[in-house]
Structures are given as C-alpha cells and as structure tokens.
Design a protein around this motif. Sequence first.
Motif, PDB file in Angstrom:
ATOM      1  N   CYS A   1       0.857  -1.191   0.000  1.00 54.26           N
ATOM      2  CA  CYS A   1       0.000   0.000   0.000  1.00 54.26           C
ATOM      3  C   CYS A   1       0.891   1.238   0.000  1.00 54.26           C
ATOM      4  CB  CYS A   1      -0.931  -0.013   1.213  1.00 54.26           C
ATOM      5  SG  CYS A   1      -2.161  -1.334   1.094  1.00 54.26           S
ATOM      6  N   ALA A   2       0.766   2.037  -1.038  1.00 53.10           N
ATOM      7  CA  ALA A   2       1.618   3.222  -1.170  1.00 53.10           C
ATOM      8  C   ALA A   2       0.884   4.256  -2.006  1.00 53.10           C
ATOM      9  CB  ALA A   2       2.948   2.844  -1.846  1.00 53.10           C
ATOM     10  N   ASP A   3       1.202   5.509  -1.745  1.00 54.84           N
ATOM     11  CA  ASP A   3       0.574   6.619  -2.467  1.00 54.84           C
ATOM     12  C   ASP A   3       1.538   7.107  -3.551  1.00 54.84           C
ATOM     13  OD1 ASP A   3      -0.548   8.910  -3.408  1.00 54.84           O
ATOM     14  OD2 ASP A   3      -0.817   9.865  -1.446  1.00 54.84           O
ATOM     15  N   LEU A   4       1.213   6.796  -4.784  1.00 53.19           N
ATOM     16  CA  LEU A   4       2.110   7.122  -5.904  1.00 53.19           C
ATOM     17  C   LEU A   4       2.053   8.594  -6.297  1.00 53.19           C
ATOM     18  CD1 LEU A   4       1.466   3.931  -8.065  1.00 53.19           C
ATOM     19  CD2 LEU A   4       3.462   4.422  -6.644  1.00 53.19           C
ATOM     20  N   SER A   5       1.266   9.384  -5.580  1.00 51.38           N
ATOM     21  CA  SER A   5       1.218  10.817  -5.916  1.00 51.38           C
ATOM     22  C   SER A   5       2.359  11.596  -5.269  1.00 51.38           C
ATOM     23  CB  SER A   5      -0.125  11.423  -5.497  1.00 51.38           C
ATOM     24  OG  SER A   5      -0.209  11.533  -4.085  1.00 51.38           O
TER      25      SER A   5
ATOM     26  N   ILE B   1      -1.049  14.456 -12.830  1.00 43.18           N
ATOM     27  CA  ILE B   1       0.311  14.365 -13.392  1.00 43.18           C
ATOM     28  C   ILE B   1       1.217  13.578 -12.454  1.00 43.18           C
ATOM     29  CG2 ILE B   1       2.330  15.733 -14.074  1.00 43.18           C
ATOM     30  CD1 ILE B   1       0.341  17.872 -15.077  1.00 43.18           C
ATOM     31  N   GLU B   2       1.065  13.808 -11.142  1.00 41.95           N
ATOM     32  CA  GLU B   2       1.913  13.091 -10.184  1.00 41.95           C
ATOM     33  C   GLU B   2       1.699  11.574 -10.281  1.00 41.95           C
ATOM     34  OE1 GLU B   2       4.390  14.166  -8.266  1.00 41.95           O
ATOM     35  OE2 GLU B   2       4.099  16.121  -9.157  1.00 41.95           O
TER      36      GLU B   2
ATOM     37  N   ARG C   1       4.502  10.734 -13.110  1.00 47.87           N
ATOM     38  CA  ARG C   1       5.645  10.422 -12.220  1.00 47.87           C
ATOM     39  C   ARG C   1       5.436   9.095 -11.494  1.00 47.87           C
ATOM     40  NH1 ARG C   1       5.286  16.014 -11.916  1.00 47.87           N
ATOM     41  NH2 ARG C   1       6.882  16.793 -13.322  1.00 47.87           N
ATOM     42  N   GLY C   2       4.210   8.799 -11.118  1.00 45.53           N
ATOM     43  CA  GLY C   2       3.935   7.540 -10.423  1.00 45.53           C
ATOM     44  C   GLY C   2       4.212   6.336 -11.294  1.00 45.53           C
TER      45      GLY C   2
ATOM     46  N   SER D   1      -0.255  14.067 -19.121  1.00 42.60           N
ATOM     47  CA  SER D   1       0.394  13.002 -18.324  1.00 42.60           C
ATOM     48  C   SER D   1       0.571  11.738 -19.158  1.00 42.60           C
ATOM     49  CB  SER D   1      -0.424  12.699 -17.059  1.00 42.60           C
ATOM     50  OG  SER D   1      -1.646  12.050 -17.359  1.00 42.60           O
ATOM     51  N   LYS D   2      -0.423  11.395 -19.961  1.00 44.56           N
ATOM     52  CA  LYS D   2      -0.333  10.160 -20.744  1.00 44.56           C
ATOM     53  C   LYS D   2       0.598  10.350 -21.950  1.00 44.56           C
ATOM     54  CE  LYS D   2      -3.165   7.678 -18.227  1.00 44.56           C
ATOM     55  NZ  LYS D   2      -2.696   6.497 -17.463  1.00 44.56           N
ATOM     56  N   ASN D   3       0.569  11.530 -22.541  1.00 47.20           N
ATOM     57  CA  ASN D   3       1.498  11.832 -23.632  1.00 47.20           C
ATOM     58  C   ASN D   3       2.937  11.742 -23.127  1.00 47.20           C
ATOM     59  OD1 ASN D   3       3.105  14.269 -25.051  1.00 47.20           O
ATOM     60  ND2 ASN D   3       1.634  13.460 -26.519  1.00 47.20           N
ATOM     61  N   ALA D   4       3.207  12.314 -21.952  1.00 42.52           N
ATOM     62  CA  ALA D   4       4.563  12.292 -21.387  1.00 42.52           C
ATOM     63  C   ALA D   4       4.966  10.873 -20.992  1.00 42.52           C
ATOM     64  CB  ALA D   4       4.645  13.224 -20.183  1.00 42.52           C
TER      65      ALA D   4
END
Length: 239
Positions: A34-38, A77-78, A82-83, A141-144
């Motif tokens: 369990c982790a917060d990818l943001s 985006i996070e 990044r996540g 976010s998806k393009n990147a």
Amino acid sequence: MTGSASGIGAAVVSALRADGRDVVGVDLRDAEVCADLSTADGRRAAVDGVLGLAGELDGLVVCAGLGPHVPDPRQIIEVNYRGAVEVLDGLFPALRGAAVAVSSSALTMTKWADNPISRGEEAAALAEAGEYAGHLAYSWSKNALTVAVRRRVAEWGAAGVRLNTVAPGAVDTPLLQAGLESRFGDAIRSYQAPIPRRGRPEEIASLIRYLLGPDAGYIHGAQFMIDGGSDALMRPTEF
Ligand code: NAD
C-alpha cells in the motif's frame, strides 16, 4: 502491478493469477504494497515494498491512474506520469522480462512539443488552464508517459527487458464511471468508437498479458491503441 485494486489493474491481476503467476499489487489500499504514488516518498515506498517481497521480477505493469475529473489536476500528473515513470525506473534493475505502461488514447490530444511537461512548466500551464485543467493534465500526463517509455527503449532493450504501452479508449471501470458522473460526462458520452460499445477491463488485461509473455518476444517500444477503432476513425492519416 500498480493500480491492482480496481478496474483494468484488477483484471490484469486476475488474468496473471489464473496463469499461476505470483503478483505483487501496489495500490492505495487492498494491495500487497500500500503506497501513495502521488508523492515522491510514496513512490520510493512502493519500489522498496515490491523489492522487499520479490527480489527479481518477470514482469511489471504500471497502471495506477487518476481520471480527468479529480479536483486537483496536479495529482493527475503526479500519479499518471511520475507515479508510472519512477516505478518503472525504480524496478528496472530487478526486471528480467517485460513491462507495460498503461497510457491512454487521450495522449493524442497533445503534441509533445506543446506538452508543458516536456519543459517542466506544467504548474504554470495548469494555473492558466481554467476549467479544462483536468482534461489537459490527463492528456499531458499520458502523452509524457508514452514519450518516457519510448525514450527508454535503447537502455531497456540492451538489458533484455521489453517495454511497451497500451493506450485504451473508454473502458468500463470505476474511473470512467466517475468521469460520467462529473461535469465531463457529456463529453465522455459523445466519444464514439466504430465498435459501438465501451471496452471491458478484461480486454485490456488480455493484451497486457500477451505483451508480458514470451509470444511478444520481439515487441518493444510499441504502443497499442485498444480503443474500438476510435483513433483510426479520428486520425486516419496519423499513426
Ligand atoms: P480505476 O480507478 O478502476 O483504477 C485505478 C487504480 O489506481 C485504483 O485502484 C486506484 O486506487 C489506483 N490509484 C489511484 N491513485 C493512486 C495513488 N496515488 N497511489 C496508488 N494507487 C493509486 O481506473 P482504471 O480505469 O482501471 O484505470 C487504470 C489505468 O487505465 C489508469 O492509468 C487510467 O488512466 C488508464 N485508462 C483508463 C481508461 C478508462 O476508460 N477506464 C481509458 C484509458 C486509460
């Protein structure tokens, strides 16, 4: 498998477990890790947690994501960019097989040259985006994410690890349902696919399962639109 607790991620977990695979799920809750990818700390905790449970990985799927409707577009985006990228990079040294990143057909709404993430300017761009900030953040976010995957093909290929993206259209999941119930509902309903229905999570999972497996041994750096034909309908000359 990030985003393992719901929707497409949960369908991938079911498909892999049906094949007899051990799967380590990563999610906010109801997961082995369990982790917060943001957050950067949460992304590190996710990588450390997976490595603590599995020293070597046959496969990796980064699927956790937020839809355009969430109130804070920076979170989109996070988590979506990044996540995904930081988990890919963090687990790359432990990977022996293949990885798949879940992008979105919405990535075509942005050109990389116009994507503020390409210049590290997303905060300023979001401040100017007004009511469309969520949609733009999602597309950026998806393009990147797809660009990040494509930029890793040399290093990953040399290490013998394949890396591909799938880009779904509208798929019946809690994320889509939340979007339908938001102010973006009419825009989502107007999204037409030549196959006149929404995708099912199991259909996306089936492609991901194939891309992780040995039958996909020469597929690397590819992006698969799985959208009922929408992209071909809307952009027949761009591919
Ligand atoms: P979903 O909401 O059913 O599942 C997403 C999962 O990600 C959830 O379990 C959620 O808890 C997890 N998640 C969200 N924020 C997180 C965080 N900060 N840390 C850890 N986990 C977090 O949605 P879904 O439709 O199955 O989406 C899966 C992926 O598919 C997403 O990346 C989404 O952008 C992408 N996608 C979905 C559609 C669609 O129509 N459903 C279309 C294109 C792409």
